[in-house]
Design a protein around this motif. Structure first.
Motif, PDB file in Angstrom:
ATOM      1  N   THR A  30       0.808  -1.222   0.000  1.00  0.00           N
ATOM      2  CA  THR A  30       0.000   0.000   0.000  1.00  0.00           C
ATOM      3  C   THR A  30       0.838   1.268   0.000  1.00  0.00           C
ATOM      4  N   VAL A  31       1.835   1.334   0.877  1.00  0.00           N
ATOM      5  CA  VAL A  31       2.665   2.546   0.953  1.00  0.00           C
ATOM      6  C   VAL A  31       3.436   2.798  -0.338  1.00  0.00           C
ATOM      7  N   PRO A  32       4.150   1.793  -0.921  1.00  0.00           N
ATOM      8  CA  PRO A  32       4.824   2.051  -2.203  1.00  0.00           C
ATOM      9  C   PRO A  32       3.869   2.502  -3.306  1.00  0.00           C
ATOM     10  N   ILE A  33       2.657   1.930  -3.344  1.00  0.00           N
ATOM     11  CA  ILE A  33       1.675   2.342  -4.358  1.00  0.00           C
ATOM     12  C   ILE A  33       1.300   3.807  -4.167  1.00  0.00           C
ATOM     13  N   LEU A  34       1.019   4.196  -2.927  1.00  0.00           N
ATOM     14  CA  LEU A  34       0.603   5.570  -2.646  1.00  0.00           C
ATOM     15  C   LEU A  34       1.735   6.574  -2.878  1.00  0.00           C
ATOM     16  N   VAL A  35       2.980   6.149  -2.622  1.00  0.00           N
ATOM     17  CA  VAL A  35       4.127   7.058  -2.779  1.00  0.00           C
ATOM     18  C   VAL A  35       4.567   7.154  -4.239  1.00  0.00           C
ATOM     19  N   LEU A  37       3.216   5.622  -7.183  1.00  0.00           N
ATOM     20  CA  LEU A  37       2.240   5.690  -8.270  1.00  0.00           C
ATOM     21  C   LEU A  37       1.299   6.884  -8.128  1.00  0.00           C
ATOM     22  N   ILE A  38       0.809   7.123  -6.913  1.00  0.00           N
ATOM     23  CA  ILE A  38      -0.134   8.230  -6.705  1.00  0.00           C
ATOM     24  C   ILE A  38       0.605   9.537  -6.420  1.00  0.00           C
ATOM     25  N   GLY A  39       1.772   9.456  -5.752  1.00  0.00           N
ATOM     26  CA  GLY A  39       2.587  10.652  -5.525  1.00  0.00           C
ATOM     27  C   GLY A  39       2.426  11.303  -4.164  1.00  0.00           C
ATOM     28  N   PHE A  40       1.946  10.555  -3.170  1.00  0.00           N
ATOM     29  CA  PHE A  40       1.797  11.121  -1.833  1.00  0.00           C
ATOM     30  C   PHE A  40       3.127  11.157  -1.092  1.00  0.00           C
ATOM     31  N   ASN A  41       3.255  12.115  -0.169  1.00  0.00           N
ATOM     32  CA  ASN A  41       4.376  12.147   0.757  1.00  0.00           C
ATOM     33  C   ASN A  41       4.318  10.897   1.639  1.00  0.00           C
ATOM     34  N   PRO A  42       5.483  10.285   1.982  1.00  0.00           N
ATOM     35  CA  PRO A  42       5.478   9.067   2.800  1.00  0.00           C
ATOM     36  C   PRO A  42       4.719   9.204   4.117  1.00  0.00           C
ATOM     37  N   LEU A  43       4.766  10.385   4.753  1.00  0.00           N
ATOM     38  CA  LEU A  43       4.037  10.566   6.013  1.00  0.00           C
ATOM     39  C   LEU A  43       2.531  10.431   5.799  1.00  0.00           C
TER      40      LEU A  43
END
Length: 267
Positions: A30-35, A37-43
């Motif tokens: 989930t975290v790698p996808i959000l960071v 692919l989607i471009g969210f900050n890790p926090l």
């Protein structure tokens, strides 16, 4: 909708599929996808991951509960210290991590790099746990009477709670062996009980984030809904697919992903 965003939503489906097929592991994606692919900050990604993992795991936990595969006493023994640890980590500890954690030869390790590197280490541990095929008599435990090592179960709960709070992963690969070895639960019951612990622990951790950030609810609810579709489909397909082979294959995939994160963050 951009290509990377479409791939991100497909990733949400994969997260649910993996959780449904092998009872864990999907949350590590989930975290790698959000960071990436989607471009969210890790926090932000770790916070969103807690919500996605919590809601999706609750579906799996409910399905296992109906089958009698959830031990509520063991869940409570493990979960109470884990709940406290994950909430305190998200509410107070995560915001104390400085912008630059430390510097090595003029290379600044920012809080984003620190979190992703820690996440990569967790992924490495998870991959080894999934790839390993050596049989452990303690992990079979199908006929052993349930017994409780209270101090170790509580300590494991605290450790898993802090790690969950820091990296946003459910920690099933840590919880399941603990339930089998420390509480002598049968494997199937350990998986069901683990999903319940992951669900409540992750959602409580997410509550700790709410005072610290503005949540993009439309995105988060859509991503989670797709993941739920994935876990329902995964549970159905698990009747026809060997979970052992899938688990080992996913372990190798997780190993590759861990090295990719390390390379991307450092080089």
């Amino acid at each position: 909708m951009e290509l990377m965003e479409i791939l991100g939503y497909l990733g949400a489906l994969v997260v649910g599929l993996v959780l449904g097929l092998i009872g864990g592991g999907g949350s590590i994606l989930t975290v790698p996808i959000l960071v990436y692919l989607i471009g969210f900050n890790p926090l932000v990604a770790t916070a969103y991951s807690l919500f996605v993992v919590g809601v999706t795991s609750s579906i799996g936990a409910f399905q296992n509960f109906k089958k009698g595969l959830v031990d509520l006493k063991t869940a409570a023994l493990f979960a109470i210290p884990a709940f406290i640890a994950v909430y305190l980590t998200r509410r107070y500890l995560i915001i104390l991590i400085p912008e630059v954690v430390f510097t090595v030869n003029d290379f600044k390790v920012t809080n984003s790099i620190f979190i992703m590197m820690l996440f990569a280490i967790i992924m490495l541990l998870a991959s080894f746990s999934m790839i390993r095929t050596k049989k452990d008599k303690g992990l079979e435990g199908e006929t052993q009477a349930i017994q409780y090592n209270y101090p170790l179960i509580a300590l494991e709960g605290i450790v898993v709670g802090v790690l969950t709070g820091l990296v946003g992963a459910g920690g099933g690969f840590l919880i399941i062996p603990a339930l089998v070895l420390l509480a002598k639960l049968p494997m199937k019951q350990a998986v069901g009980t683990s999903l319940l612990i992951i669900a409540v622990k992750s959602l409580i951790g997410f509550l700790g984030d709410l005072p610290n950030m503005d949540v993009d609810w439309p995105f988060l609810l859509l991503f989670t809904a797709i993941s739920i579709v994935g876990i329902i489909l995964g549970v159905y397909l698990s009747k026809y697919i060997s979970s052992k082979k899938l688990k080992k294959g996913f372990g190798y995939f997780t190993l590759i992903m861990a090295f990719y994160i390390i390379y991307k963050e450092l080089f």
